[in-house]
Motif scaffolding. Structure first.
Motif, PDB file in Angstrom:
ATOM      1  N   LYS A 142       5.535   6.182  -6.985  1.00 11.67           N
ATOM      2  CA  LYS A 142       5.201   6.064  -5.552  1.00 11.67           C
ATOM      3  C   LYS A 142       5.923   4.878  -4.942  1.00 11.67           C
ATOM      4  CE  LYS A 142       0.610   8.016  -5.776  1.00 11.67           C
ATOM      5  NZ  LYS A 142      -0.663   7.627  -6.338  1.00 11.67           N
ATOM      6  N   ASN A 153       8.704  12.778   2.042  1.00 14.77           N
ATOM      7  CA  ASN A 153       8.298  11.431   2.427  1.00 14.77           C
ATOM      8  C   ASN A 153       9.512  10.579   2.769  1.00 14.77           C
ATOM      9  OD1 ASN A 153       5.330  10.268   2.154  1.00 14.77           O
ATOM     10  ND2 ASN A 153       5.507  12.044   0.808  1.00 14.77           N
ATOM     11  N   THR A 192       5.976  16.158  -0.537  1.00  8.56           N
ATOM     12  CA  THR A 192       6.808  15.805  -1.689  1.00  8.56           C
ATOM     13  C   THR A 192       7.500  14.449  -1.500  1.00  8.56           C
ATOM     14  OG1 THR A 192       8.827  16.775  -0.801  1.00  8.56           O
ATOM     15  CG2 THR A 192       7.352  18.257  -2.023  1.00  8.56           C
ATOM     16  N   LEU A 239       2.409   6.229   2.106  1.00 12.95           N
ATOM     17  CA  LEU A 239       3.053   7.539   1.938  1.00 12.95           C
ATOM     18  C   LEU A 239       2.083   8.657   2.291  1.00 12.95           C
ATOM     19  CD1 LEU A 239       4.716   6.800  -1.520  1.00 12.95           C
ATOM     20  CD2 LEU A 239       5.817   6.737   0.732  1.00 12.95           C
ATOM     21  N   MET A 240       2.634   9.844   2.506  1.00 16.74           N
ATOM     22  CA  MET A 240       1.797  11.023   2.765  1.00 16.74           C
ATOM     23  C   MET A 240       1.578  11.725   1.429  1.00 16.74           C
ATOM     24  SD  MET A 240       3.884  12.315   6.126  1.00 16.74           S
ATOM     25  CE  MET A 240       5.467  12.276   5.311  1.00 16.74           C
ATOM     26  N   PRO A 241       0.346  11.719   0.927  1.00 20.97           N
ATOM     27  CA  PRO A 241       0.086  12.182  -0.439  1.00 20.97           C
ATOM     28  C   PRO A 241       0.326  13.668  -0.665  1.00 20.97           C
ATOM     29  CG  PRO A 241      -1.972  11.651   0.697  1.00 20.97           C
ATOM     30  CD  PRO A 241      -0.865  11.185   1.579  1.00 20.97           C
ATOM     31  N   PHE A 242       0.153  14.486   0.366  1.00 17.64           N
ATOM     32  CA  PHE A 242       0.209  15.934   0.148  1.00 17.64           C
ATOM     33  C   PHE A 242       1.592  16.525   0.381  1.00 17.64           C
ATOM     34  CE2 PHE A 242      -4.192  14.883   1.191  1.00 17.64           C
ATOM     35  CZ  PHE A 242      -4.782  15.301   0.005  1.00 17.64           C
ATOM     36  N   LYS A 293       4.793  16.480  -5.310  1.00 15.36           N
ATOM     37  CA  LYS A 293       3.928  15.890  -4.279  1.00 15.36           C
ATOM     38  C   LYS A 293       3.582  14.455  -4.672  1.00 15.36           C
ATOM     39  CE  LYS A 293       1.907  19.737  -1.944  1.00 15.36           C
ATOM     40  NZ  LYS A 293       1.553  21.031  -2.536  1.00 15.36           N
ATOM     41  N   VAL A 294       3.578  13.570  -3.697  1.00 17.23           N
ATOM     42  CA  VAL A 294       3.329  12.146  -3.936  1.00 17.23           C
ATOM     43  C   VAL A 294       2.030  11.918  -4.713  1.00 17.23           C
ATOM     44  CG1 VAL A 294       2.625  10.050  -2.694  1.00 17.23           C
ATOM     45  CG2 VAL A 294       4.762  11.200  -2.119  1.00 17.23           C
ATOM     46  N   LEU A 295       1.036  12.697  -4.360  1.00 19.68           N
ATOM     47  CA  LEU A 295      -0.255  12.686  -5.046  1.00 19.68           C
ATOM     48  C   LEU A 295      -0.136  12.756  -6.572  1.00 19.68           C
ATOM     49  CD1 LEU A 295      -3.305  13.748  -4.127  1.00 19.68           C
ATOM     50  CD2 LEU A 295      -2.286  15.963  -4.589  1.00 19.68           C
ATOM     51  N   ARG A 296       0.883  13.445  -7.051  1.00 21.69           N
ATOM     52  CA  ARG A 296       1.055  13.637  -8.494  1.00 21.69           C
ATOM     53  C   ARG A 296       1.950  12.583  -9.142  1.00 21.69           C
ATOM     54  NH1 ARG A 296      -1.868  17.545  -9.160  1.00 21.69           N
ATOM     55  NH2 ARG A 296      -1.850  19.481  -7.944  1.00 21.69           N
ATOM     56  N   GLU A 312       0.826  -1.218   0.000  1.00 17.70           N
ATOM     57  CA  GLU A 312       0.000   0.000   0.000  1.00 17.70           C
ATOM     58  C   GLU A 312       0.858   1.265   0.000  1.00 17.70           C
ATOM     59  OE1 GLU A 312      -0.670  -2.504   2.472  1.00 17.70           O
ATOM     60  OE2 GLU A 312      -2.088  -3.395   1.059  1.00 17.70           O
TER      61      GLU A 312
END
Ligand code: ADP
Ligand code: MG
Length: 303
Positions: free
Chosen positions: A139, A97, A93, A88-91, A130-133, A85
């Motif tokens: 990831k 992280n 970088t 990571l912290m999505p918001f 950002k991890v989200l991107r 899974e």
């Protein structure tokens, strides 16, 4: 040494981990392979102490690893777990992280370490993204780098390359295992990809329904796969008269009493896999060139 001794676990009525034992010496890589649902991820969770064992014991350097019932604070200094899974912290970088397990005491040192790690996983260009991107594969690289960040002595990797494109995978895999060896980090990797295992594992345990059904070095398992499903993990094969033959163990020869009729050819990159009918069974043979459909070939079984 990491010692996993007779561990068992169940989520409900059925055991999903059943009496598993193995040892990982310092700097060694042990691979747990098996089909989806065979219990690989659960074994890693049990080693990490994320769940309480029903039976057995896990220890590192003779110190017992406790489950949540006995351990107040989750997590370890010496051991990291890279899960499927990613966690990571999505918001924040990629760099943030990766640095989240690192001390802020010396910011310069921290920055350097993060940059080294980004380099190892081939993600230097995305440091400030950002991890989200990030894509799934990116990831996954961040998660691996984060696992390595605080220089653990034990690293648990759960299908760590599953989201990464195959042409980047090879480089990453080599770089990562080189890093683990040169830093003497012990590793348990769960995988269903033979390429994660053949060149890098010191020892392989094949699990099915929570049990180890075969174990040994990659060479041992490859050369003597014992069961067709173990051979299937490594390569195409034919099962003739109770014996396993990899595609290169059936030879096309000028003359033989044993004849087969070609039905298909599969291009394989460096050669072809020829599918043929032999005594009303389908066999697969490595060939340097394709062979016409319905052609009769002479074959020799050659282990
Ligand atoms: P693998 O990693 O080899 O795919 P898992 O360890 O994830 O296998 O799962 C082993 C078995 O445990 C599977 O049958 C799965 O359905 C079951 N399982 C996994 N997680 C849970 C859960 N949280 N609750 C109940 N059953 C679970
Ligand atoms: Mg899994």
């Amino acid at each position: 040494m990491l010692v996993v001794k007779n561990i068992s676990f169940r989520y409900d009525k059925t055991r999903v981990v059943d009496n598993i034992s193995f040892k990982v010496k310092k700097g060694q890589v042990v691979a747990i392979i098996g089909e989806s649902g065979s219990g690989k991820s659960t074994i890693l969770k049990l080693i990490y102490g994320e769940k309480d064992l029903e039976e057995g014991r896990v220890s590192w350097c003779n110190k017992k690893i406790l489950g949540p019932k006995d351990k107040l604070i989750a997590g370890h200094e010496f051991m990291k777990h890279v899960t499927q899974e990613f966690d990571l912290m999505p918001f924040t970088t990629a760099a943030e992280n990766i640095g989240s397990h690192l001390s802020n005491f010396n910011p310069e040192k921290k920055k350097k370490r993060i940059s080294t790690l980004l380099n190892i996983v081939g993600l230097s260009d995305c440091a400030n993204t950002k991890v989200l991107r990030l894509s799934g594969g990116q990831k996954q690289r961040v998660a691996i780098a984060k696992g390595l960040a605080a220089k653990p002595e034990v690293l648990l990797l759960d299908e760590p390359f599953s989201h990464i494109d195959s042409y980047k995978k090879r480089t990453l895999r080599r770089g990562l295992f080189d890093y683990l060896k040169s830093n003497q980090i012990s590793c348990v990797i769960a995988s269903h990809d033979k390429n994660d295992v053949l060149s890098f594992a010191d020892y392989v345990a094949v699990v099915e329904e929570g049990k180890i059904i075969a174990a040994g070095t990659p060479e041992d398992l490859y050369k003597d796969p014992v069961l067709p499903k173990i051979a299937a993990f490594f390569s195409d094969f034919s099962f003739i008269n109770g014996k396993i033959y990899y595609t290169n163990q059936i030879k096309i020869v000028p003359n033989s009493k044993q004849k087969a009729i070609v039905s298909k050819n599969y291009f394989n990159g460096k050669d072809y896999i020829v599918e043929a009918e032999f005594e009303s069974q389908t066999i697969l043979i490595t060939s340097s060139k394709p062979i016409k459909k319905n052609e009769t070939i002479n074959i020799r079984f050659d282990k």
